[in-house]
Design a protein around this motif. Structure first.
Motif, PDB file in Angstrom:
ATOM      1  N   ALA A   1       0.818  -1.218   0.000  1.00 50.97           N
ATOM      2  CA  ALA A   1       0.000   0.000   0.000  1.00 50.97           C
ATOM      3  C   ALA A   1       0.851   1.267   0.000  1.00 50.97           C
ATOM      4  CB  ALA A   1      -0.947  -0.013   1.199  1.00 50.97           C
ATOM      5  N   LEU A   2       1.819   1.359   0.899  1.00 48.43           N
ATOM      6  CA  LEU A   2       2.585   2.599   1.027  1.00 48.43           C
ATOM      7  C   LEU A   2       3.402   2.899  -0.220  1.00 48.43           C
ATOM      8  CD1 LEU A   2       3.773   2.380   4.744  1.00 48.43           C
ATOM      9  CD2 LEU A   2       1.825   3.630   3.806  1.00 48.43           C
ATOM     10  N   ASP A   3       4.018   1.893  -0.803  1.00 46.27           N
ATOM     11  CA  ASP A   3       4.830   2.112  -2.000  1.00 46.27           C
ATOM     12  C   ASP A   3       3.991   2.625  -3.152  1.00 46.27           C
ATOM     13  OD1 ASP A   3       7.141   1.343  -0.730  1.00 46.27           O
ATOM     14  OD2 ASP A   3       7.027  -0.744  -1.383  1.00 46.27           O
ATOM     15  N   ILE A   4       2.770   2.111  -3.280  1.00 44.94           N
ATOM     16  CA  ILE A   4       1.901   2.550  -4.378  1.00 44.94           C
ATOM     17  C   ILE A   4       1.315   3.927  -4.086  1.00 44.94           C
ATOM     18  CG2 ILE A   4      -0.232   2.068  -5.622  1.00 44.94           C
ATOM     19  CD1 ILE A   4       0.337  -0.892  -5.304  1.00 44.94           C
ATOM     20  N   PHE A   5       0.797   4.113  -2.890  1.00 43.71           N
ATOM     21  CA  PHE A   5       0.140   5.378  -2.537  1.00 43.71           C
ATOM     22  C   PHE A   5       1.092   6.559  -2.644  1.00 43.71           C
ATOM     23  CE2 PHE A   5      -3.710   3.984   0.222  1.00 43.71           C
ATOM     24  CZ  PHE A   5      -4.041   3.035  -0.720  1.00 43.71           C
ATOM     25  N   ASP A   6       2.359   6.328  -2.357  1.00 46.75           N
ATOM     26  CA  ASP A   6       3.334   7.415  -2.313  1.00 46.75           C
ATOM     27  C   ASP A   6       3.494   8.106  -3.659  1.00 46.75           C
ATOM     28  OD1 ASP A   6       5.118   8.962  -0.810  1.00 46.75           O
ATOM     29  OD2 ASP A   6       6.836   7.825  -1.539  1.00 46.75           O
ATOM     30  N   GLN A   7       3.062   7.468  -4.744  1.00 40.64           N
ATOM     31  CA  GLN A   7       3.222   8.020  -6.087  1.00 40.64           C
ATOM     32  C   GLN A   7       2.055   8.914  -6.507  1.00 40.64           C
ATOM     33  OE1 GLN A   7       4.424   4.819  -8.912  1.00 40.64           O
ATOM     34  NE2 GLN A   7       4.434   3.508  -7.099  1.00 40.64           N
ATOM     35  N   TYR A   8       1.048   9.075  -5.631  1.00 42.11           N
ATOM     36  CA  TYR A   8      -0.172   9.780  -6.017  1.00 42.11           C
ATOM     37  C   TYR A   8      -0.480  10.928  -5.057  1.00 42.11           C
ATOM     38  CZ  TYR A   8      -0.697   5.884  -9.183  1.00 42.11           C
ATOM     39  OH  TYR A   8      -0.475   4.976 -10.180  1.00 42.11           O
ATOM     40  N   ASP A   9      -1.266  11.877  -5.558  1.00 47.76           N
ATOM     41  CA  ASP A   9      -1.610  13.064  -4.778  1.00 47.76           C
ATOM     42  C   ASP A   9      -2.886  12.875  -3.970  1.00 47.76           C
ATOM     43  OD1 ASP A   9       0.542  14.655  -5.906  1.00 47.76           O
ATOM     44  OD2 ASP A   9      -0.626  14.671  -7.760  1.00 47.76           O
ATOM     45  N   VAL A  10      -3.863  12.192  -4.551  1.00 47.45           N
ATOM     46  CA  VAL A  10      -5.157  11.960  -3.896  1.00 47.45           C
ATOM     47  C   VAL A  10      -5.518  10.492  -4.064  1.00 47.45           C
ATOM     48  CG1 VAL A  10      -7.578  12.666  -3.729  1.00 47.45           C
ATOM     49  CG2 VAL A  10      -5.862  14.319  -4.488  1.00 47.45           C
ATOM     50  N   ILE A  11      -6.102   9.911  -3.012  1.00 47.58           N
ATOM     51  CA  ILE A  11      -6.501   8.503  -3.043  1.00 47.58           C
ATOM     52  C   ILE A  11      -8.025   8.419  -2.975  1.00 47.58           C
ATOM     53  CG2 ILE A  11      -6.171   6.241  -2.006  1.00 47.58           C
ATOM     54  CD1 ILE A  11      -3.571   7.608  -2.929  1.00 47.58           C
ATOM     55  N   LEU A  12      -8.619   7.557  -3.801  1.00 49.40           N
ATOM     56  CA  LEU A  12     -10.058   7.301  -3.762  1.00 49.40           C
ATOM     57  C   LEU A  12     -10.290   5.885  -3.256  1.00 49.40           C
ATOM     58  CD1 LEU A  12      -9.979   9.788  -5.688  1.00 49.40           C
ATOM     59  CD2 LEU A  12     -11.960   8.800  -6.852  1.00 49.40           C
ATOM     60  N   ASP A  13     -11.039   5.768  -2.168  1.00 53.66           N
ATOM     61  CA  ASP A  13     -11.419   4.456  -1.642  1.00 53.66           C
ATOM     62  C   ASP A  13     -12.739   4.055  -2.276  1.00 53.66           C
ATOM     63  OD1 ASP A  13     -12.125   2.202  -0.269  1.00 53.66           O
ATOM     64  OD2 ASP A  13     -11.918   3.058   1.734  1.00 53.66           O
ATOM     65  N   CYS A  14     -12.669   3.132  -3.219  1.00 54.35           N
ATOM     66  CA  CYS A  14     -13.864   2.635  -3.908  1.00 54.35           C
ATOM     67  C   CYS A  14     -14.056   1.151  -3.619  1.00 54.35           C
ATOM     68  CB  CYS A  14     -13.743   2.869  -5.408  1.00 54.35           C
ATOM     69  SG  CYS A  14     -13.494   4.596  -5.872  1.00 54.35           S
ATOM     70  N   THR A  15     -13.641   0.715  -2.420  1.00 57.26           N
ATOM     71  CA  THR A  15     -13.742  -0.686  -2.030  1.00 57.26           C
ATOM     72  C   THR A  15     -15.046  -0.925  -1.282  1.00 57.26           C
ATOM     73  OG1 THR A  15     -12.573  -0.315   0.065  1.00 57.26           O
ATOM     74  CG2 THR A  15     -11.238  -0.813  -1.875  1.00 57.26           C
ATOM     75  N   ASP A  16     -15.253  -2.179  -0.864  1.00 57.41           N
ATOM     76  CA  ASP A  16     -16.524  -2.510  -0.215  1.00 57.41           C
ATOM     77  C   ASP A  16     -16.351  -3.358   1.044  1.00 57.41           C
ATOM     78  OD1 ASP A  16     -15.697  -4.837  -1.367  1.00 57.41           O
ATOM     79  OD2 ASP A  16     -17.501  -5.194  -2.547  1.00 57.41           O
ATOM     80  N   THR A  17     -15.159  -3.315   1.664  1.00 58.34           N
ATOM     81  CA  THR A  17     -14.952  -4.071   2.902  1.00 58.34           C
ATOM     82  C   THR A  17     -14.335  -3.175   3.965  1.00 58.34           C
ATOM     83  OG1 THR A  17     -12.727  -4.811   2.279  1.00 58.34           O
ATOM     84  CG2 THR A  17     -14.587  -6.192   1.586  1.00 58.34           C
ATOM     85  N   PRO A  18     -14.724  -3.355   5.230  1.00 58.52           N
ATOM     86  CA  PRO A  18     -14.137  -2.546   6.311  1.00 58.52           C
ATOM     87  C   PRO A  18     -12.622  -2.678   6.395  1.00 58.52           C
ATOM     88  CG  PRO A  18     -16.127  -3.645   7.076  1.00 58.52           C
ATOM     89  CD  PRO A  18     -15.815  -4.215   5.722  1.00 58.52           C
ATOM     90  N   ALA A  19     -12.092  -3.886   6.194  1.00 56.64           N
ATOM     91  CA  ALA A  19     -10.649  -4.079   6.306  1.00 56.64           C
ATOM     92  C   ALA A  19      -9.908  -3.197   5.311  1.00 56.64           C
ATOM     93  CB  ALA A  19     -10.300  -5.549   6.085  1.00 56.64           C
ATOM     94  N   SER A  20     -10.399  -3.118   4.084  1.00 53.90           N
ATOM     95  CA  SER A  20      -9.757  -2.275   3.070  1.00 53.90           C
ATOM     96  C   SER A  20      -9.849  -0.807   3.450  1.00 53.90           C
ATOM     97  CB  SER A  20     -10.416  -2.500   1.709  1.00 53.90           C
ATOM     98  OG  SER A  20     -10.234  -3.827   1.258  1.00 53.90           O
TER      99      SER A  20
ATOM    100  N   LYS B   1      -8.189  23.443  -5.833  1.00 55.61           N
ATOM    101  CA  LYS B   1      -7.984  24.401  -4.738  1.00 55.61           C
ATOM    102  C   LYS B   1      -6.548  24.377  -4.237  1.00 55.61           C
ATOM    103  CE  LYS B   1     -12.684  24.374  -2.807  1.00 55.61           C
ATOM    104  NZ  LYS B   1     -13.497  23.989  -1.622  1.00 55.61           N
ATOM    105  N   GLY B   2      -5.881  23.262  -4.426  1.00 56.46           N
ATOM    106  CA  GLY B   2      -4.552  23.083  -3.872  1.00 56.46           C
ATOM    107  C   GLY B   2      -4.611  22.040  -2.781  1.00 56.46           C
ATOM    108  N   ILE B   3      -3.739  21.034  -2.854  1.00 57.58           N
ATOM    109  CA  ILE B   3      -3.814  19.875  -1.963  1.00 57.58           C
ATOM    110  C   ILE B   3      -3.794  20.268  -0.499  1.00 57.58           C
ATOM    111  CG2 ILE B   3      -2.641  17.733  -1.293  1.00 57.58           C
ATOM    112  CD1 ILE B   3      -3.940  17.570  -3.999  1.00 57.58           C
ATOM    113  N   GLN B   4      -3.026  21.273  -0.135  1.00 58.97           N
ATOM    114  CA  GLN B   4      -2.848  21.605   1.282  1.00 58.97           C
ATOM    115  C   GLN B   4      -3.925  22.550   1.817  1.00 58.97           C
ATOM    116  OE1 GLN B   4      -0.743  20.223   3.317  1.00 58.97           O
ATOM    117  NE2 GLN B   4       0.327  19.014   1.769  1.00 58.97           N
ATOM    118  N   ARG B   5      -4.872  22.925   0.971  1.00 59.58           N
ATOM    119  CA  ARG B   5      -5.890  23.881   1.412  1.00 59.58           C
ATOM    120  C   ARG B   5      -7.224  23.180   1.625  1.00 59.58           C
ATOM    121  NH1 ARG B   5      -4.752  28.737  -2.985  1.00 59.58           N
ATOM    122  NH2 ARG B   5      -2.540  28.982  -2.549  1.00 59.58           N
TER     123      ARG B   5
END
Length: 512
Positions: A193-212, A301-305
């Motif tokens: 997860a961390l290696d993949i996420f680190d390459q992106y600015d925004v993450i979308l959770d489109c899963t259907d399980t609590p664990a995910s 708007k800008g990621i940090q705002r």
């Protein structure tokens, strides 16, 4: 001169210096491209495109000393911030003050990761691609099934059995080929997860399980990424923008994470999937579109705002009004993921010591009955077929009772001839204490308790459901109500339910 005035003058000078340097770089780039085009034209005998119909710029060049006009007759190619096709493609949103040129440039330079390419991920990815997000990553380890097609709009009948990621990218490329698409043909795990996420600015959770959901949220907190999370079931959905602004753990000004809102996961047995509970396509589509909208707002708007307070948006398709919003609290002071006392660390995540499945609880197959209380579909088919023959000659004679405990809407989709429908929800509502005296028992739904109790004691009751889980619980409840006559009447279920019946006995039985 005051210190503030001096600071203003210094900033003006710094800006002018930077703009001068930027203009020099542009001039060098133009000169280099011109030489390349001239060389290319000499080799081919063609006139370089960069030198065709290029008018002198009517705009002066700003320098630290002011504006210096270009020499008379000098041909300068205008370097536009967007390509010509981008002005045409995104023109309808470019002219909006909420987007404009700055917003479009931010979209083009951004990278968004969509986790799950199903009912949520498909519309979200489609609208992000349409808006011109520069890079879109897609994670999903599943393949396309026919049951997906009523709601997962990037897939098609021709792509059944194709990897969902590949199917989605094929559709997205036909929509906008200028976007870079990055496929991940795997299920998300803590190890990657961390290696993949680190390459992106925004993450979308489109899963259907609590664990995910917990894994995705924890990863976003550790990497300081905003998270757009949504879910949908039946006719309802919910949406949250979490970890926004994405400040380090311990910073109270950061947005709340998923653990702030749901410190404990729901009981595993209470979690219902779309396959069991059902889902209406436009409902999950609505939530996916809203995810794309919130992502575009974050990027432009800008990621940090973040000027909007955190909230939980609830959608109910058959309510009026269909939307309502609940204000969320800020980060919890003792949140295990985003507080100063956080126990969710990068080391813990990557080492595998955080077992999200165990944390959320895994639902094991129900095994509530003894072997003597269950029959296979093959065993029951012999009884069912012999009973059918008896019913054809003597309709009033029935050797057993078959109770289908699916809800009425499922029962109407298809059922075994001669079965009676008593929904499991109605069985659960019945009181065991009231069943001891039929005369004093209040009327129950369809009078099912009295109906079964009045049967001859030598007539067994077989219970069936879709998968063989509810039927076991229903048998236990019937015995609790005393419908087995203290052991004189046999009550049991059909193992693995109607799904096994279709696979092993009747392939024409409806599959849904």
């Amino acid at each position: 001169m005051s210190s503030v005035d001096a600071q203003i003058v210094a900033l003006h000078a710094q800006i002018a210096s930077c703009e001068t340097q930027l203009q020099r770089l542009r001039d060098q780039l133009f000169e280099a491209e011109s030489h390349r085009d001239i060389s290319s034209g000499a080799a081919t005998g063609q006139t370089p495109l960069s030198l065709v119909n290029v008018a002198p710029s009517s705009h002066p060049t700003e320098t630290s000393e002011g504006f210096s006009h270009q020499e008379k007759g000098q041909k300068v190619a205008k370097i536009w911030p967007l390509d010509k096709h981008e002005y045409r493609r995104y023109g309808r949103q470019l002219i909006m003050s909420e987007i404009g040129l700055t917003g479009q440039l931010r979209l083009r330079s951004s990278a968004v990761l969509v986790v799950g390419v199903g009912g949520l991920g498909c519309p979200a990815a489609a609208y992000l691609a349409g808006a011109g997000v520069g890079t879109i990553g897609l994670i999903d380890g599943d393949t396309v099934e026919e049951s997906n097609l009523h709601r997962q709009i990037l897939h098609s009948t021709e792509r059944v059995d194709m990897a969902k990621v590949d199917s989605a990218i094929a559709s997205l490329k036909s929509l906008n080929p200028t976007v870079k698409y990055v496929p991940y043909h795997k299920r998300l795990t803590a190890e990657i997860a961390l290696d993949i996420f680190d390459q992106y600015d925004v993450i979308l959770d489109c899963t259907d399980t609590p664990a995910s959901r917990y894994l995705i949220s924890d990863s976003c907190v550790l990497l300081e990424k905003p998270l757009v999370s949504a879910s949908a079931l039946r006719t309802e959905g919910q949406l949250m923008v979490l970890n926004n602004p994405p400040l380090p753990a311990g910073n109270a000004q950061g947005g709340p994470c998923y653990r702030c809102v749901f410190p404990k996961p729901p009981p595993a047995a209470s979690v219902v999937s779309c396959g069991d509970g059902g889902i209406l396509g436009p409902v999950v589509g609505t939530m996916g579109v809203l995810q794309a909208l919130e992502t575009i707002k974050i990027i432009t708007k800008g990621i940090q705002r973040s000027s909007e307070p955190p909230s939980l948006l609830l959608f109910s398709a058959f309510s009026n009004p269909p939307f309502r919003s609940i204000r969320l609290r800020t980060r919890k002071a003792k949140c295990s993921a985003c507080s100063a006392q956080a126990t969710v660390t990068r080391e813990a995540l990557e080492s595998g010591s955080l077992d999200y499945v165990q944390f959320c609880g895994a639902v094991s197959p129900i095994d509530a009955l003894a072997a003597t209380e269950r029959v296979s579909v093959v065993e029951y088919s012999r009884l069912y077929n012999s009973s059918d023959a008896a019913m054809n000659t003597q309709p009033s004679i029935k050797e057993h009772i078959l109770v289908d405990v699916r809800e009425k809407v499922q029962f109407e989709l298809g059922n075994l001839e001669g079965s009676i429908n008593i929904p499991y929800s109605a069985i659960c509502r019945s009181s065991a204490t009231a069943s001891t005296d039929p005369l004093s028992q209040p009327p129950s739904e369809d009078g099912w308790v009295a109906q079964l109790r009045n049967l001859a004691e030598d007539r067994p009751i077989y219970v069936v459901c879709r998968l063989g889980n509810d039927s076991q619980l229903a048998v236990g409840k019937m015995k609790e109500l005393g419908l087995d006559g203290g052991g004189t009447r046999w009550i049991g279920d059909i193992r693995d339910g109607l799904r096994a019946w279709r696979k092993r006995i009747d392939p024409d039985f409806p599959e849904y």
